[in-house]
Design an enzyme around this catalytic site. Sequence first.
Site, PDB file in Angstrom:
ATOM      1  N   HIS A  35      29.982  48.166  96.162  1.00 56.48           N
ATOM      2  CA  HIS A  35      30.477  46.502  96.159  1.00 56.48           C
ATOM      3  C   HIS A  35      31.581  46.329  96.749  1.00 56.48           C
ATOM      4  O   HIS A  35      32.231  47.186  97.525  1.00 56.48           O
ATOM      5  CB  HIS A  35      30.426  46.532  94.572  1.00 56.48           C
ATOM      6  CG  HIS A  35      31.690  47.350  93.967  1.00 56.48           C
ATOM      7  ND1 HIS A  35      32.915  47.297  93.983  1.00 56.48           N
ATOM      8  CD2 HIS A  35      31.604  48.434  92.933  1.00 56.48           C
ATOM      9  CE1 HIS A  35      33.777  48.335  93.488  1.00 56.48           C
ATOM     10  NE2 HIS A  35      32.760  48.963  92.753  1.00 56.48           N
TER      11      HIS A  35
HETATM   12  P1  TYD Z   1      32.532  50.226  88.591  1.00 62.27           P
HETATM   13  O1  TYD Z   1      33.771  49.439  89.012  1.00 62.27           O
HETATM   14  O2  TYD Z   1      31.161  49.377  88.667  1.00 62.27           O
HETATM   15  O3  TYD Z   1      32.326  51.682  89.063  1.00 62.27           O
HETATM   16  P2  TYD Z   1      32.532  52.113  90.427  1.00 62.27           P
HETATM   17  O4  TYD Z   1      32.805  50.995  91.422  1.00 62.27           O
HETATM   18  O5  TYD Z   1      33.689  53.199  90.334  1.00 62.27           O
HETATM   19  O6  TYD Z   1      31.353  52.954  90.714  1.00 62.27           O
HETATM   20  O7  TYD Z   1      32.736  50.378  86.948  1.00 62.27           O
HETATM   21  C1  TYD Z   1      31.910  50.781  86.243  1.00 62.27           C
HETATM   22  C2  TYD Z   1      32.069  50.407  84.712  1.00 62.27           C
HETATM   23  O8  TYD Z   1      33.338  50.426  84.314  1.00 62.27           O
HETATM   24  C3  TYD Z   1      31.776  48.878  84.639  1.00 62.27           C
HETATM   25  O9  TYD Z   1      30.760  48.746  83.537  1.00 62.27           O
HETATM   26  C4  TYD Z   1      32.983  48.110  84.551  1.00 62.27           C
HETATM   27  C5  TYD Z   1      33.730  49.240  83.997  1.00 62.27           C
HETATM   28  N1  TYD Z   1      35.204  49.305  84.346  1.00 62.27           N
HETATM   29  C6  TYD Z   1      36.253  48.737  83.341  1.00 62.27           C
HETATM   30  O10 TYD Z   1      35.974  48.325  82.091  1.00 62.27           O
HETATM   31  N2  TYD Z   1      37.697  48.618  83.642  1.00 62.27           N
HETATM   32  C7  TYD Z   1      37.896  49.198  84.873  1.00 62.27           C
HETATM   33  O11 TYD Z   1      39.238  49.298  85.177  1.00 62.27           O
HETATM   34  C8  TYD Z   1      36.820  49.567  85.928  1.00 62.27           C
HETATM   35  C9  TYD Z   1      37.320  50.047  87.105  1.00 62.27           C
HETATM   36  C10 TYD Z   1      35.849  49.431  85.398  1.00 62.27           C
END
Ligand code: TYD
Length: 132
Positions: free
Chosen positions: A49
């Site tokens: 993303h």
């Molecule tokens: P995401 O950013 O999609 O993970 P990555 O990019 O590392 O693969 O986040 C995964 C899940 O965690 C998503 O449901 C959002 C949640 N999240 C939070 O609640 N707070 C945060 O600070 C982050 C980074 C993610």
Amino acid sequence: MEPKIIELPKIHDLRGNLSFFESPSQLPFKIKRTYWIYDVPGGEIRGSHAFKEQQEFIIALSGSFDIVLHDGFKEIKYSLNRSYYGLFIPKRYWRRLENFSTNALALIVSDKNFDENDYVRNFEEFKILRNV
Ligand code: TYD
């Protein structure tokens, strides 16, 4: 701004090493949030993303992994495997974290609070954001 590897101070003595970062001395933004990624099963990919506004700095505190950044035209891969440097990622870069080693620990600091509306999770939407 461009993505860049930022080397951190490394204070070495007989008791071991100590590294640190603070803003604005080492980082080009003020830290608002910290999170970390760990226990990643072999072969898994994180990220995939971009952020509209958020900037981040990522360090491999332990183990190793690769960060692949896409600017809409091309990809650049950065391998992180030491805890005394990290990757600064400006806003509007599509990013993927992959090739995690066993026990890899990714520390991430951001200049924004968590906001799902700041995510761009669709690559076509990302290209529109980048005007490509
Ligand atoms: P995401 O950013 O999609 O993970 P990555 O990019 O590392 O693969 O986040 C995964 C899940 O965690 C998503 O449901 C959002 C949640 N999240 C939070 O609640 N707070 C945060 O600070 C982050 C980074 C993610």
